[in-house]
Motif scaffolding. Structure first.
Motif, mmCIF file in Angstrom:
data_model
loop_
_atom_site.group_PDB
_atom_site.id
_atom_site.type_symbol
_atom_site.label_atom_id
_atom_site.label_comp_id
_atom_site.label_asym_id
_atom_site.label_seq_id
_atom_site.Cartn_x
_atom_site.Cartn_y
_atom_site.Cartn_z
ATOM 1 N N LEU A 264 0.825 -1.200 0.000
ATOM 2 C CA LEU A 264 0.000 0.000 0.000
ATOM 3 C C LEU A 264 0.863 1.256 0.000
ATOM 4 O O LEU A 264 0.599 2.210 -0.741
ATOM 5 C CB LEU A 264 -0.932 -0.007 1.224
ATOM 6 N N LEU A 265 1.921 1.249 0.811
ATOM 7 C CA LEU A 265 2.829 2.405 0.825
ATOM 8 C C LEU A 265 3.502 2.597 -0.535
ATOM 9 O O LEU A 265 3.656 3.733 -1.005
ATOM 10 C CB LEU A 265 3.887 2.225 1.921
ATOM 11 N N GLU B 138 0.997 4.122 -2.787
ATOM 12 C CA GLU B 138 0.812 5.544 -2.472
ATOM 13 C C GLU B 138 1.986 6.379 -2.967
ATOM 14 O O GLU B 138 1.802 7.504 -3.455
ATOM 15 C CB GLU B 138 0.626 5.726 -0.962
ATOM 16 N N LEU C 105 1.536 6.766 -6.641
ATOM 17 C CA LEU C 105 0.476 7.730 -6.931
ATOM 18 C C LEU C 105 0.905 9.151 -6.622
ATOM 19 O O LEU C 105 0.571 10.090 -7.354
ATOM 20 C CB LEU C 105 -0.779 7.372 -6.122
ATOM 21 N N SER C 106 1.649 9.320 -5.507
ATOM 22 C CA SER C 106 2.067 10.686 -5.154
ATOM 23 C C SER C 106 3.159 11.206 -6.087
ATOM 24 O O SER C 106 3.268 12.408 -6.332
ATOM 25 C CB SER C 106 2.555 10.732 -3.707
ATOM 26 N N GLU D 58 -2.366 -1.323 -8.849
ATOM 27 C CA GLU D 58 -1.945 -0.768 -7.551
ATOM 28 C C GLU D 58 -3.129 -0.129 -6.828
ATOM 29 O O GLU D 58 -3.264 -0.252 -5.607
ATOM 30 C CB GLU D 58 -0.826 0.252 -7.757
ATOM 31 N N ARG D 59 -3.990 0.535 -7.584
ATOM 32 C CA ARG D 59 -5.168 1.136 -6.960
ATOM 33 C C ARG D 59 -6.091 0.053 -6.392
ATOM 34 O O ARG D 59 -6.578 0.154 -5.270
ATOM 35 C CB ARG D 59 -5.920 1.994 -7.990
ATOM 36 N N ALA E 166 -4.529 -1.374 -3.311
ATOM 37 C CA ALA E 166 -4.679 -0.469 -2.167
ATOM 38 C C ALA E 166 -6.099 -0.524 -1.619
ATOM 39 O O ALA E 166 -6.305 -0.542 -0.396
ATOM 40 C CB ALA E 166 -4.328 0.953 -2.595
ATOM 41 N N ASN F 118 -7.103 -1.816 2.113
ATOM 42 C CA ASN F 118 -7.926 -1.017 3.032
ATOM 43 C C ASN F 118 -9.159 -1.801 3.477
ATOM 44 O O ASN F 118 -9.542 -1.776 4.655
ATOM 45 C CB ASN F 118 -8.354 0.293 2.369
#
Length: 195
Positions: free
Chosen positions: A127-128, A131, A134-135, A160-161, A164, A168
């Motif tokens: 997840l990191l 992120e 994505l960032s 990846e989305r 994630a 979650n």
């Protein structure tokens, strides 16, 4: 001569005390029986010598029979106590087996918890990573001449989305009360499905 209480070693204190009391009572009855037998013998000698009344002799014999009955009752009580001791030993063995099984279950659950934590940590790292991707935005090498990301990059971003979102959702599910309550049932089901 070995100690009379050495055969009772390892028995519970209450059972030892009862067996000791019964043994003393039996010795008392045996001594009484011996006394009465001696008295009976003396009386028989007196009968042969003096022709004593037959009624006194039958009274002594009745008394001896009563003492023998009481001695037999003491023996029966001792046998009942031995049976109770055997039952107590069997229960102790069963409890030891239950404790061993509970410890094995505890160790198994700890191993499962460790595995779940490792999986959680792996998903958090994924997840990191997602992120971070994505960032950071889209890398220029992944952009086609028309300004659109490449198909490979789009698939990776979508995967990846989705990963994630699933992480979650999995984390939220594991935080619910129902997940924690049904954990033992899942453990039993997994064990039953193992070959």
């Amino acid at each position: 001569m070995p100690d009379e209480n050495s055969e009772f070693t390892g028995l519970p204190g209450r059972v030892q005390a009862e067996l000791t009391r019964l043994r003393a009572e039996r010795q008392m009855f045996t001594a009484e029986q011996d006394r009465l037998k001696a008295k009976l013998t003396d009386t028989e000698e007196e009968l042969r010598a003096v022709s004593v009344d037959v009624t006194a002799m039958s009274s002594l014999r009745a008394e001896l029979a009563e003492v023998e009955e009481r001695a037999a009752a003491v023996e029966e009580r001792a046998a009942a106590l031995r049976e109770e001791l055997d039952v107590a030993n069997a229960r102790t063995t069963a409890l030891e087996g239950d404790v061993l099984f509970a410890r094995q279950q505890r160790d198994s659950m700890r191993a499962e918890l460790l595995s779940a934590r490792e999986e959680r940590d792996r998903l958090r790292l994924a997840l990191l990573d997602a992120e971070l991707v994505l960032s950071a935005g889209v890398v220029e090498a992944d952009i086609l001449p028309g300004g659109e990301p490449s198909a490979e990059r789009q698939r990776m971003l979508t995967a990846e989305r989705v990963a994630a979102e699933m992480a979650n959702e999995l984390d939220a599910t594991r935080r619910t009360l129902s997940w924690r309550v049904t954990a033992p049932l899942r453990l039993v089901r997994r064990r039953m499905n193992r070959p």
